[in-house]
Write an enzyme that holds these catalytic residues in place. Structure first.
Site, short mmCIF file in Angstrom:
data_model
loop_
_atom_site.label_atom_id
_atom_site.label_comp_id
_atom_site.label_asym_id
_atom_site.label_seq_id
_atom_site.Cartn_x
_atom_site.Cartn_y
_atom_site.Cartn_z
N ASP A 294 -8.83 21.61 -5.94
CA ASP A 294 -7.98 22.72 -5.52
C ASP A 294 -8.25 23.89 -6.48
O ASP A 294 -8.99 23.76 -7.46
CB ASP A 294 -6.52 22.26 -5.59
CG ASP A 294 -5.53 23.36 -5.25
OD1 ASP A 294 -5.70 24.01 -4.22
OD2 ASP A 294 -4.60 23.57 -6.06
N ALA B 283 -5.62 27.27 -7.38
CA ALA B 283 -4.45 27.65 -8.18
C ALA B 283 -3.66 26.42 -8.61
O ALA B 283 -3.33 25.56 -7.79
CB ALA B 283 -3.56 28.61 -7.39
N ALA C 241 10.15 29.68 -2.72
CA ALA C 241 8.76 30.01 -2.39
C ALA C 241 7.82 28.87 -2.76
O ALA C 241 6.81 28.65 -2.08
CB ALA C 241 8.34 31.29 -3.10
N MET D 82 4.32 24.81 -1.01
CA MET D 82 3.03 25.15 -1.60
C MET D 82 1.97 24.10 -1.28
O MET D 82 2.24 22.91 -1.27
CB MET D 82 3.18 25.30 -3.12
CG MET D 82 1.96 25.94 -3.78
SD MET D 82 1.61 27.58 -3.13
CE MET D 82 2.99 28.49 -3.80
N LYS E 215 -1.31 29.86 4.12
CA LYS E 215 -0.24 30.82 3.82
C LYS E 215 0.61 31.20 5.03
O LYS E 215 1.82 31.41 4.90
CB LYS E 215 -0.83 32.08 3.15
CG LYS E 215 -1.60 31.78 1.86
CD LYS E 215 -0.83 30.84 0.92
CE LYS E 215 -1.62 30.47 -0.30
NZ LYS E 215 -1.11 29.31 -1.03
N HIS F 207 2.86 28.35 5.46
CA HIS F 207 3.81 28.37 4.35
C HIS F 207 4.98 29.31 4.67
O HIS F 207 6.16 28.96 4.50
CB HIS F 207 3.07 28.84 3.09
CG HIS F 207 3.86 28.75 1.83
ND1 HIS F 207 3.37 28.17 0.69
CD2 HIS F 207 5.11 29.19 1.51
CE1 HIS F 207 4.29 28.24 -0.27
NE2 HIS F 207 5.35 28.87 0.19
N ARG G 139 -4.25 22.14 5.24
CA ARG G 139 -3.49 21.01 4.72
C ARG G 139 -2.12 20.90 5.39
O ARG G 139 -1.56 21.93 5.73
CB ARG G 139 -3.28 21.20 3.21
CG ARG G 139 -4.55 21.33 2.43
CD ARG G 139 -4.20 21.94 1.10
NE ARG G 139 -5.38 22.10 0.27
CZ ARG G 139 -5.39 22.81 -0.84
NH1 ARG G 139 -4.30 23.46 -1.22
NH2 ARG G 139 -6.47 22.90 -1.56
N ASP H 171 -2.53 19.91 -7.05
CA ASP H 171 -1.21 19.97 -7.68
C ASP H 171 -0.08 20.01 -6.66
O ASP H 171 1.07 20.24 -7.03
CB ASP H 171 -1.11 21.20 -8.60
CG ASP H 171 -1.14 22.51 -7.82
OD1 ASP H 171 -0.20 23.32 -7.96
OD2 ASP H 171 -2.10 22.73 -7.07
#
Length: 275
Positions: free
Chosen positions: A15, A17, A48, A52, A56, A59, A163, A189
């Site tokens: 991944d 970030a 927010a 994650m 986006k 999200h 994902r 993460d």
């Protein structure tokens, strides 16, 4: 042609970030807060962080589906958010993200050395992200100036489904010429990122301290007392439990020991799907 099970890892799918760059995964979360604020809808950084790992747009849709956020939107606009409203927020999010990405582009301490260690073992470095290609291109360029270049990169809008679907991880398998998904390890993460690796049939490693779940920068992480760190580890382990990662470690610097253990397990005939 070798039809036997793999005996050692061939690729690590990383991944971005919270894994290799941007300790604490601040770049995406902060921009979600700012994008919603431009529509007079307040979203906290904790809210927010919730979805994650997803693409986006998805999200933002997931955030808008949360009852408290939907209610704030209704108060501002007289209706709960439609897909068109989600797209409007996304279209504001994108330029903000591109503009601010450099502020959170530093490599995670120890990442370069760890990746060099993997390469010395002949392991290819794939990568994927919840970022769309427009943002990913900038992230990749910034990382290159800091010395990190992956062998392959897959953005969330380069596959039919992001994902937790397995498409991005599997696109790396194809591009890197890997002969068995069991010879791959996915490092992430977020829960959607671990599910992605699981569904792709790979070994999976969840990062506890460098990413979204802990949500602290490197200095904040280092400043945690041992009791506080142990408590946070326990909380975050519980968050990941349902996605069934094969391993949970603090940061990418702990990865070489995991790689060695996976290679031992592969040599004994163990496979990630049955673990």
């Amino acid at each position: 042609m070798n039809y036997n099970n793999p005996t050692q890892l061939q690729a690590a799918i990383l991944d971005w970030a919270g894994t290799v760059v941007d300790f604490g995964s601040f770049a995406p979360t902060q921009i979600f807060v700012e994008a919603f604020a431009e529509f007079d809808v307040q979203v906290s950084i904790e809210e927010a962080r919730g979805p994650m790992g997803m693409g986006k747009w998805d999200h933002i849709r997931t955030l808008c589906d949360q009852p408290q956020v939907a209610e704030r939107y209704r108060k501002a606009f007289g209706r709960t958010p439609t897909d068109d409203d989600v797209t409007a927020i996304y279209n504001r999010f994108m330029p903000l993200q591109i503009e601010k990405i450099a502020e959170h582009s530093a490599l995670i301490p120890g990442a370069l050395e760890t990746i060099a260690n993997l390469r010395q073992q002949g392991i290819k470095i794939g990568s994927c992200s919840g970022y769309p290609k427009q943002v990913m291109d900038k992230v990749v360029a910034l990382a290159a100036t800091n010395g990190y270049i992956a062998d392959h990169v897959v953005a969330t809008d380069e596959v039919p489904n992001g994902r937790p679907w397995p498409a991005q991880a599997l696109a790396n398998v194809i591009a890197l010429g890997i002969d068995d998904v069991a010879a791959c390890v996915k490092i992430d993460d977020t829960v959607p990122g671990i599910l992605e690796g699981r569904r792709a049939g790979m070994w999976t490693v969840a990062l506890i301290c460098s990413g979204n779940a802990l949500g602290l920068d490197y200095e904040g992480y280092r400043a945690l007392g041992s009791d506080a760190l142990a408590s946070e580890r326990k909380r975050i382990h519980a968050l990941f439990e349902g996605s069934r990662p094969h391993y949970m470690i603090d940061t990418i610097t702990d990865l070489p020991e995991v790689i060695a253990d996976i290679n031992k397990r592969l040599a004994k005939g163990e496979m990630p799907q049955s673990s």
